[in-house]
Design a protein around this motif. Structure first.
Motif, PDB file in Angstrom:
ATOM      1  N   LYS A 195     -14.970 -14.750 -11.638  1.00 46.27           N
ATOM      2  CA  LYS A 195     -16.390 -15.496 -11.704  1.00 46.27           C
ATOM      3  C   LYS A 195     -16.565 -16.189 -10.370  1.00 46.27           C
ATOM      4  O   LYS A 195     -18.011 -16.163 -10.251  1.00 46.27           O
ATOM      5  CB  LYS A 195     -16.000 -16.783 -12.791  1.00 46.27           C
ATOM      6  N   LYS A 196     -15.626 -16.700  -9.704  1.00 51.81           N
ATOM      7  CA  LYS A 196     -16.006 -17.253  -8.387  1.00 51.81           C
ATOM      8  C   LYS A 196     -16.411 -16.101  -7.606  1.00 51.81           C
ATOM      9  O   LYS A 196     -17.485 -16.369  -6.700  1.00 51.81           O
ATOM     10  CB  LYS A 196     -14.672 -17.904  -7.629  1.00 51.81           C
ATOM     11  N   PHE A 197     -15.860 -15.053  -7.701  1.00 53.81           N
ATOM     12  CA  PHE A 197     -16.328 -13.776  -6.541  1.00 53.81           C
ATOM     13  C   PHE A 197     -18.029 -13.722  -6.922  1.00 53.81           C
ATOM     14  O   PHE A 197     -18.716 -13.480  -6.190  1.00 53.81           O
ATOM     15  CB  PHE A 197     -15.565 -12.548  -6.922  1.00 53.81           C
ATOM     16  N   SER A 198     -18.275 -13.801  -8.242  1.00 58.21           N
ATOM     17  CA  SER A 198     -19.694 -13.488  -8.647  1.00 58.21           C
ATOM     18  C   SER A 198     -20.701 -14.323  -8.024  1.00 58.21           C
ATOM     19  O   SER A 198     -21.861 -14.208  -8.115  1.00 58.21           O
ATOM     20  CB  SER A 198     -19.770 -13.525 -10.330  1.00 58.21           C
ATOM     21  N   GLU A 199     -20.038 -15.804  -7.810  1.00 56.50           N
ATOM     22  CA  GLU A 199     -20.907 -16.892  -7.038  1.00 56.50           C
ATOM     23  C   GLU A 199     -20.568 -16.649  -5.650  1.00 56.50           C
ATOM     24  O   GLU A 199     -21.052 -17.790  -4.959  1.00 56.50           O
ATOM     25  CB  GLU A 199     -20.324 -18.118  -7.681  1.00 56.50           C
ATOM     26  N   GLN A 200     -20.031 -15.582  -4.990  1.00 56.88           N
ATOM     27  CA  GLN A 200     -19.620 -15.585  -3.789  1.00 56.88           C
ATOM     28  C   GLN A 200     -18.816 -16.565  -3.174  1.00 56.88           C
ATOM     29  O   GLN A 200     -18.665 -17.114  -2.003  1.00 56.88           O
ATOM     30  CB  GLN A 200     -20.995 -15.412  -2.868  1.00 56.88           C
ATOM     31  N   GLU A 201     -17.920 -17.155  -3.954  1.00 62.37           N
ATOM     32  CA  GLU A 201     -16.744 -17.828  -3.469  1.00 62.37           C
ATOM     33  C   GLU A 201     -15.465 -17.121  -3.551  1.00 62.37           C
ATOM     34  O   GLU A 201     -14.868 -17.295  -4.439  1.00 62.37           O
ATOM     35  CB  GLU A 201     -16.561 -19.124  -4.538  1.00 62.37           C
ATOM     36  N   TRP A 202     -15.381 -16.368  -2.502  1.00 69.43           N
ATOM     37  CA  TRP A 202     -14.040 -15.622  -2.170  1.00 69.43           C
ATOM     38  C   TRP A 202     -13.053 -15.904  -1.341  1.00 69.43           C
ATOM     39  O   TRP A 202     -12.302 -15.229  -0.845  1.00 69.43           O
ATOM     40  CB  TRP A 202     -14.636 -14.164  -2.313  1.00 69.43           C
ATOM     41  N   TYR A 203     -13.154 -16.982  -0.951  1.00 73.21           N
ATOM     42  CA  TYR A 203     -12.153 -17.510   0.329  1.00 73.21           C
ATOM     43  C   TYR A 203     -10.735 -17.984  -0.389  1.00 73.21           C
ATOM     44  O   TYR A 203      -9.755 -18.236   0.556  1.00 73.21           O
ATOM     45  CB  TYR A 203     -12.776 -18.560   1.100  1.00 73.21           C
ATOM     46  N   GLU A 204     -10.578 -18.353  -1.855  1.00 78.56           N
ATOM     47  CA  GLU A 204      -9.279 -18.742  -2.141  1.00 78.56           C
ATOM     48  C   GLU A 204      -8.545 -17.580  -2.503  1.00 78.56           C
ATOM     49  O   GLU A 204      -9.092 -16.742  -3.399  1.00 78.56           O
ATOM     50  CB  GLU A 204      -9.717 -19.632  -3.525  1.00 78.56           C
ATOM     51  N   PRO A 205      -7.458 -17.166  -2.065  1.00 81.54           N
ATOM     52  CA  PRO A 205      -6.569 -16.131  -2.257  1.00 81.54           C
ATOM     53  C   PRO A 205      -6.090 -16.056  -3.768  1.00 81.54           C
ATOM     54  O   PRO A 205      -5.829 -17.099  -4.297  1.00 81.54           O
ATOM     55  CB  PRO A 205      -5.393 -16.342  -1.227  1.00 81.54           C
ATOM     56  N   VAL A 206      -6.059 -14.647  -4.140  1.00 79.79           N
ATOM     57  CA  VAL A 206      -5.381 -14.444  -5.656  1.00 79.79           C
ATOM     58  C   VAL A 206      -3.946 -14.475  -5.430  1.00 79.79           C
ATOM     59  O   VAL A 206      -3.398 -13.174  -4.861  1.00 79.79           O
ATOM     60  CB  VAL A 206      -6.023 -13.224  -6.183  1.00 79.79           C
ATOM     61  N   GLU A 207      -3.246 -15.202  -6.114  1.00 80.61           N
ATOM     62  CA  GLU A 207      -1.852 -15.155  -6.181  1.00 80.61           C
ATOM     63  C   GLU A 207      -1.099 -14.855  -7.529  1.00 80.61           C
ATOM     64  O   GLU A 207      -1.401 -15.712  -8.534  1.00 80.61           O
ATOM     65  CB  GLU A 207      -0.947 -16.341  -5.548  1.00 80.61           C
ATOM     66  N   VAL A 208      -0.538 -13.893  -7.916  1.00 77.63           N
ATOM     67  CA  VAL A 208      -0.224 -13.653  -9.162  1.00 77.63           C
ATOM     68  C   VAL A 208       1.492 -13.081  -8.780  1.00 77.63           C
ATOM     69  O   VAL A 208       1.548 -11.817  -8.391  1.00 77.63           O
ATOM     70  CB  VAL A 208      -0.800 -12.418  -9.961  1.00 77.63           C
ATOM     71  N   ASP A 209       2.388 -14.029  -9.228  1.00 76.55           N
ATOM     72  CA  ASP A 209       3.663 -13.729  -9.160  1.00 76.55           C
ATOM     73  C   ASP A 209       4.156 -12.629 -10.158  1.00 76.55           C
ATOM     74  O   ASP A 209       5.217 -12.924 -10.921  1.00 76.55           O
ATOM     75  CB  ASP A 209       4.447 -14.919  -8.940  1.00 76.55           C
ATOM     76  N   ARG A 210       3.716 -11.398 -10.252  1.00 78.77           N
ATOM     77  CA  ARG A 210       4.348 -10.474 -11.232  1.00 78.77           C
ATOM     78  C   ARG A 210       4.241  -9.501 -10.715  1.00 78.77           C
ATOM     79  O   ARG A 210       3.448  -8.915  -9.822  1.00 78.77           O
ATOM     80  CB  ARG A 210       3.416 -10.495 -12.503  1.00 78.77           C
ATOM     81  N   ASN A 211       4.909  -8.320 -11.337  1.00 83.51           N
ATOM     82  CA  ASN A 211       4.979  -6.784 -10.876  1.00 83.51           C
ATOM     83  C   ASN A 211       4.649  -5.844 -11.924  1.00 83.51           C
ATOM     84  O   ASN A 211       4.967  -4.629 -11.644  1.00 83.51           O
ATOM     85  CB  ASN A 211       6.338  -6.326 -10.269  1.00 83.51           C
ATOM     86  N   ASP A 212       4.135  -6.361 -13.015  1.00 78.67           N
ATOM     87  CA  ASP A 212       3.758  -5.520 -14.137  1.00 78.67           C
ATOM     88  C   ASP A 212       2.204  -4.994 -13.924  1.00 78.67           C
ATOM     89  O   ASP A 212       1.780  -5.348 -12.814  1.00 78.67           O
ATOM     90  CB  ASP A 212       4.025  -6.195 -15.572  1.00 78.67           C
ATOM     91  N   GLU A 213       1.696  -4.718 -14.949  1.00 82.31           N
ATOM     92  CA  GLU A 213       0.317  -4.121 -15.140  1.00 82.31           C
ATOM     93  C   GLU A 213      -0.607  -5.330 -14.455  1.00 82.31           C
ATOM     94  O   GLU A 213      -1.535  -5.267 -13.846  1.00 82.31           O
ATOM     95  CB  GLU A 213      -0.001  -3.734 -16.114  1.00 82.31           C
ATOM     96  N   ILE A 214      -0.308  -6.694 -15.108  1.00 82.98           N
ATOM     97  CA  ILE A 214      -1.281  -7.800 -14.542  1.00 82.98           C
ATOM     98  C   ILE A 214      -0.973  -8.165 -13.343  1.00 82.98           C
ATOM     99  O   ILE A 214      -2.065  -8.503 -12.638  1.00 82.98           O
ATOM    100  CB  ILE A 214      -0.794  -9.172 -15.652  1.00 82.98           C
ATOM    101  N   GLY A 215       0.234  -7.953 -12.679  1.00 81.85           N
ATOM    102  CA  GLY A 215       0.372  -8.058 -11.495  1.00 81.85           C
ATOM    103  C   GLY A 215      -0.319  -7.065 -10.441  1.00 81.85           C
ATOM    104  O   GLY A 215      -0.816  -7.370  -9.397  1.00 81.85           O
ATOM    105  N   ARG A 216      -0.202  -5.830 -10.750  1.00 84.24           N
ATOM    106  CA  ARG A 216      -0.980  -4.878 -10.209  1.00 84.24           C
ATOM    107  C   ARG A 216      -2.427  -5.308 -10.332  1.00 84.24           C
ATOM    108  O   ARG A 216      -3.040  -4.939  -9.134  1.00 84.24           O
ATOM    109  CB  ARG A 216      -0.809  -3.478 -10.559  1.00 84.24           C
TER     110      ARG A 216
END
Length: 452
Positions: A195-216
């Motif tokens: 949602k932030k990307f759609s508002e051109q707010e993309w400077y906060e990194p996406v961090e997901v500590d998982r290795n499953d499908e959600i992590g990918r």
């Protein structure tokens, strides 16, 4: 259902599965248990009956005549098949029922048969065994057992099962709710990022500590974020470079035009001054055309290209004949194998034109062009004896609006890269033989018409 939150959907599916399993057990478990215990009762009756016959055959258990014998859980009656049966000492079975068993035994085709009858709100299981003769009289053995524990046992087990299922159902809700929130929480987090990307707010990194499908998925979104940042920076650079590079020829044209209007000729005479204006106009026109063509390629990259077979070597010969007069002092070394490729001939003409103009800009004395065939691909090589490429910039030459060694931003080579990508080809640059070489590796794909 699909309009509910993901956590609710997961919880609802999990709960639904438990409810379906519970309902199936409610329906199937009592019937299955009842059938099982019924078969066991009949087996017990028949085993007791066989044991009785063994005792009778060995003489250790005399044959009973119009009498009852009681086993551990099974009672036995020896009844004449056709004569009157009188048993005053049997309060369990009525004479009417005994007569009914005689009729059943007479009609029975097999020697042993199982029966079931409801007497006084109780179920009686009995087995009739015939073909027994004693003192010249045909007898049958009526062995029976009352259903004194089957229903109680089924009810007890069923009740215990329901209690266990109740606790399983209640306790399963807790992990199902936890699981639903565990799976939906990172998705909600990713949703906020997108949602932030759609508002051109993309400077906060996406961090997901998982290795499953959600992590990918999270890693893919992070790559998209980095790509958006690079693209945004490229657009900012584009605007700056375009404004700077377009401003220069416009300023020259306006300045010279104003001077001519004031009767002043910066180049000494009107003809020389107008030549400068025309030269800057041509530069401005080429930059604008390149920008429009680059935009066109961006659009075409999202569409299925219209491709046809054409001769690449013949196209190069034609382009060289058309452009070599711009610098007649240069020598041309053409070593072109026959190469028929599948693609958009107009786009390939633009690719070759840009590579030729790049070579003309830097070549000192010679330009060499070759086509070689290697297995399932063609390798196109443009070489000139101009200055060597800067190693730090070599890999960035094909990026849009990267400045070259003379400080000008380049669109031509980025157009080359876009056209190559549309056709599945690779482009790169190398320093070799005291000059600069540009390579295009083209897959040798035959058209569908040619393959058929």
């Amino acid at each position: 259902m699909k309009n509910k939150s993901l956590a609710f959907q997961i919880w609802a599916v999990f709960s639904g599965i438990l409810i379906v399993i519970s309902l199936l057990l409610l329906i199937l478990f009592p019937t299955t248990l009842r059938d099982f215990f019924t078969k066991e009762i009949y087996k017990t009756i028949e085993n007791q009956q066989l044991l009785l016959l063994d005792y009778m055959n060995t003489g250790s258990y005399p044959f009973f005549e119009n009498g009852k014998k009681q086993g551990q859980s099974v009672s036995h009656l020896g009844i004449p098949l056709y004569d009157q049966f009188i048993d005053e000492d049997n309060p369990e079975l009525s004479r009417e029922f005994i007569r009914q068993t005689q009729e059943l035994a007479q009609l029975q085709s097999r020697s042993v048969a199982r029966y079931e009858k409801n007497l006084d709100n109780q179920t009686l299981f009995f087995v009739i065994r015939k073909d027994i003769s004693y003192k010249g009289v045909d007898y049958y053995i009526l062995s029976y057992s009352w259903d004194t524990y089957r229903n109680d046992l089924v009810y007890t087990l069923f009740r215990q099962l329901m209690i266990v299922m109740f606790f399983v159902f209640i306790l399963s809700w807790i992990p199902s709710i936890w699981l639903a929130r565990y799976l939906s929480k990172p998705l909600v987090k990713l949703e906020k990022h997108v949602k932030k990307f759609s508002e051109q707010e993309w400077y906060e990194p996406v961090e997901v500590d998982r290795n499953d499908e959600i992590g990918r998925l999270g890693h893919t979104i992070e790559k998209m974020r980095q790509h958006l940042i690079r693209k945004d920076e490229a657009q900012q650079t584009l605007l700056q470079n375009i404004s700077h590079d377009l401003k220069t020829p416009v300023m020259v044209i306006r300045g010279y035009a104003q001077s001519v209007n004031d009767g002043i000729f910066p180049k000494g005479d009107l003809t020389s001054t107008m030549d400068v204006i025309e030269e800057e106009s041509e530069k401005l026109e080429k930059k604008i055309k390149d920008l429009l063509y680059l935009t066109k390629l961006d659009f075409l990259s999202t569409r299925k290209p219209l491709k046809a077979d054409f001769s690449l070597d013949q196209l190069i010969y034609e382009e060289v004949d058309r452009i070599k007069w711009a610098k007649p002092e240069l020598n041309w070394d053409l070593n072109l194998e026959e190469a028929t490729i599948l693609g958009d001939a107009e786009q390939w003409e633009k690719l070759i034109e840009n590579l030729l103009e790049n070579s003309l800009r830097y070549a000192k004395t010679i330009i060499s062009i070759s086509i070689t065939r290697s297995q399932d691909k063609f390798v196109l090589r443009f070489w000139n004896d101009g200055p060597m490429l800067d190693e730090a910039l070599k890999d960035k030459l094909f990026e849009p609006f990267e400045k070259g060694q003379n400080g000008e931003f380049g669109i031509g080579l980025s157009i080359v890269k876009r056209i190559a990508n549309i056709h599945g080809a690779n482009v790169w640059a190398e320093n070799e033989d005291d000059g600069a070489a540009f390579y295009v590796e083209i897959p040798n794909i035959e058209s569908p018409v040619k393959r058929s």
